[in-house]
Design a protein around this motif. Structure first.
Motif: not given
Length: 659
Positions: A212, A258, A284, A287-288, A433, A463, A467, A470
């Motif tokens: 991420w 992202d 979003e 995702g991670p 995360t 998340t 960003r 995050r």
């Protein structure tokens, strides 16, 4: 008529065995021919995962009996462990078996067929592991990620895209595996073949970045026998995270990146790498990438794209990439897993809602009708005992926003005594995360139906919120997460929702770190439940964890060589003298991500200090409990802790505390 009774002591039909039986969710749903397949948990069978097959008439069967366990250990968190393709004699299924990590081929419709190995066993380190497979029957191969240990240490490992022959010639011969790239990157996803068969794309990244933080979308030309040629980076870099890439049926390439500050979909030119946003939003669409093979979007044959998207909670939508517009599916589901499958005009996914657990849902994009088709939720208790999640935004230090979900105590026949406020448990997700979703969770209901409130905090670093949110945790782990959880707990107390003297904090993995750090740094909580945690940063950064997260602390804390004092200052194991609140520590003895050595180190330093604590260990359990008996014991022990500290009577065995 409702009867007053002390919070925590309300009678509840939701016991620990019921919560354990419904723990876990279906994963990785895919059509193979006309049949729908997915993996499903079996906590009562040693925690294995089986393959389930649903035929067009709705009949379901477990396609693999015990002891087959469809689960990969690639990067330890695993991911997509199976694939399938239709064949002349029925489906061909390829899967990774957890016990030996070999790939197996299985043709369930052939009389007397048994799984046959496709890959060899290696005695070096963690051996050979495989993930994110795609069956290319015409080429006689399955493409996947190969994780190969080259020594005994957790970092003695390489990962490459690879092609495994389907004829079994590599079952005893490692050299028969065709490596598709040279291992130029530390981490990779499985390669995706273009519709014309000429090119392949995959995602790669290297230490010290996590996926991420920054990844690269790689492209190469496909050869018939050797490795790919002309390998190059299309998009991505140290500060751009590409979470997924897929070929559309017209040969165009779509990626979730992202670069705008949010994981949005872009159409990427395979020749130039130019990326054009398809639907720019502060939401979003990815995702991670904790687990290899996750899928947040899926191109359809008609040019539309099925997408999981949202801010915090998410939903399933159909994106028209030419118009940049989305039509969302109707229904009660507010969290969709990154597992989408498309077949003609139908989209299948895995989703849950505030009143339902994760079930397999099919959307007919022609009629607009969405319905659960498998793993359907059924009310195992009266819904009157289930809490109603309330998604809220709290204010933290400096005025920053903190996202959280509040679950108030709820019971059809009980309420608290006049003048008494309920105890509350602050629950912290792993990762760090990650994100807690506002969906039905019997583990939460186990507490709320007894009169204990729960609040799940999506602290800075989580998340689902872009960003910038995050990145709040960069070099601030053990600070921002601890502050955000405390701010939410104190806000609930200040508004009169929670008893300020009866607040607890709990979490597993990174959430266990936050729980332990919270009782070492603050006096907000009366007790804590700490589950397979990180406790000693210096040890974790110098060989006590697995390869994926071995450099994670460089972004969460800072480089060890430059800021060693942070590693000492923030580690709960280094500050056992600050801990005064009672705690419960739960640990799997086979955990290679957060090993038992960290838990033992804390206990050695707190011994004899008069702090009540209990330490429960579980043979055969790793990072994340999977066995029913383990989950029952853990849930009852946690409730016993709260009963002892908060002063109510519970129908569970008492904890034996050490001091």
């Amino acid at each position: 008529m409702s009867t007053p009774e002390p919070y925590g002591a309300w009678p509840s039909p939701i016991d620990a065995r019921l919560t354990a039986a419904h723990d876990g969710r279906p994963e990785f749903v895919t059509h193979v021919g006309d049949d729908l397949w997915w993996t499903a948990p079996r906590p009562g069978e040693g925690g294995r995962r089986t393959l389930v097959r649903r035929r067009p008439d709705g009949a379901e069967e477990s396609a693999l009996p015990a002891p087959w366990n469809v689960r990969t250990r690639v990067v330890e968190y695993g991911g997509l462990a199976w694939a399938g393709a239709p064949g002349p004699d029925g489906p061909l299924i390829v899967f990774a078996h957890f016990d030996d990590q070999r790939l197996y081929a299985y043709e369930p419709d052939r009389p007397g067929a048994e799984p046959r190995p496709l890959t060899p066993v290696s005695a070096v380190g963690g051996g050979l592991r495989w993930a994110d497979p795609v069956v290319h029957a015409a080429q006689g191969e399955v493409w996947c990620v190969l994780e190969e240990f080259t020594g005994e240490g957790p970092g003695d490992v390489r990962r490459v895209p690879a092609a495994v022959p389907l004829d079994g010639s590599a079952a005893e011969n490692r050299q028969a595996v065709r490596e598709l790239d040279t291992g130029r990157h530390r981490f990779v996803t499985g390669p995706k073949l273009s519709p014309d068969g000429q090119r392949a794309v995959w995602i790669a990244w290297d230490h010290p970045r996590m996926p991420w933080d920054g990844t690269e979308l790689k492209m190469a030309e496909v050869t018939a026998r050797g490795p790919f040629t002309g390998v190059r980076t299309l998009i991505g870099g140290p500060e751009e995270s590409v979470a997924q890439a897929e070929w559309a049926s017209d040969g165009s390439l779509i990626a979730a990146t992202d670069r705008s500050g949010w994981w949005n979909l872009h159409r990427v030119d395979p020749a130039t790498g130019e990326a054009k946003p398809l639907c720019p939003r502060e939401e979003e669409f990815g995702g991670p990438l904790w687990r290899v093979g996750q899928r947040w979007f899926a191109p359809m044959e008609n040019g539309l794209v099925a997408v999981v998207h949202g801010r915090g909670s998410n939903r399933l939508g159909i994106l028209d990439p030419d118009a940049g517009e989305i039509c969302d599916a109707a229904g009660p589901w507010n969290d969709w897993a990154p597992s989408l499958d498309v077949r003609g005009s139908r989209v299948t996914g895995i989703a849950a809602g505030p009143c339902s657990g994760y079930e397999i849902v099919e959307l007919d994009t022609v009629t607009g009708r969405a319905r659960a088709v498998a793993e359907r939720h059924t009310d195992v208790v009266d819904p009157a005992y289930l809490p109603h999640p309330e998604e809220r935004v709290f204010t933290g230090p400096g005025g920053r926003e903190i996202h959280a979900t509040v679950y108030q105590p709820r019971h059809p026949d009980r309420h608290g005594p006049e003048g008494e406020l309920p105890p509350y448990v602050v629950s912290v997700h792993g990762g760090p995360t990650g994100r807690s979703a506002a969906v039905l969770d019997l583990g939460v209901a186990y507490l709320t139906s007894r009169g204990i409130g729960v609040v799940e905090v999506n602290h800075g670093g989580s998340t689902g919120y872009g960003r910038a949110y995050r990145n709040r945790l960069r070099e601030q782990w053990g600070v921002v997460d601890v502050e955000d959880c405390a701010a939410v707990a104190e806000a609930l107390a200040a508004e009169g929702s929670a008893d300020p003297q009866r607040l607890a904090v709990r979490g597993g993995s990174a959430g266990g770190w936050t729980a332990a750090a919270s009782i070492a740094q603050t006096d907000v909580y009366a007790c804590a439940t700490v589950i397979y945690p990180v406790l000693d940063l210096a040890g974790w950064a110098t060989g006590e964890t697995h390869d994926l997260e071995s450099h994670y602390l460089e972004s969460l804390i800072g480089p060890l060589a430059e800021v060693p004092e942070r590693y000492t200052e923030r580690s709960p194991a280094e500050h056992a003298d600050r801990i005064t609140a009672p705690f419960l520590l739960l640990q799997g003895l086979d955990d290679v991500i957060c090993p038992p050595a960290q838990s033992r180190r804390l206990l050695e330093r707190i011994a004899g200090r008069g702090v009540p604590h209990a330490y429960l260990t579980f043979e055969g359990e790793g990072h994340g409990f999977r066995r029913a008996d383990t989950m029952v014991r853990a849930a009852e022990a946690e409730l016993a802790l709260y009963a002892e500290v908060f002063g109510f009577t519970a129908d569970v065995p008492e904890l034996e505390f050490q001091h």
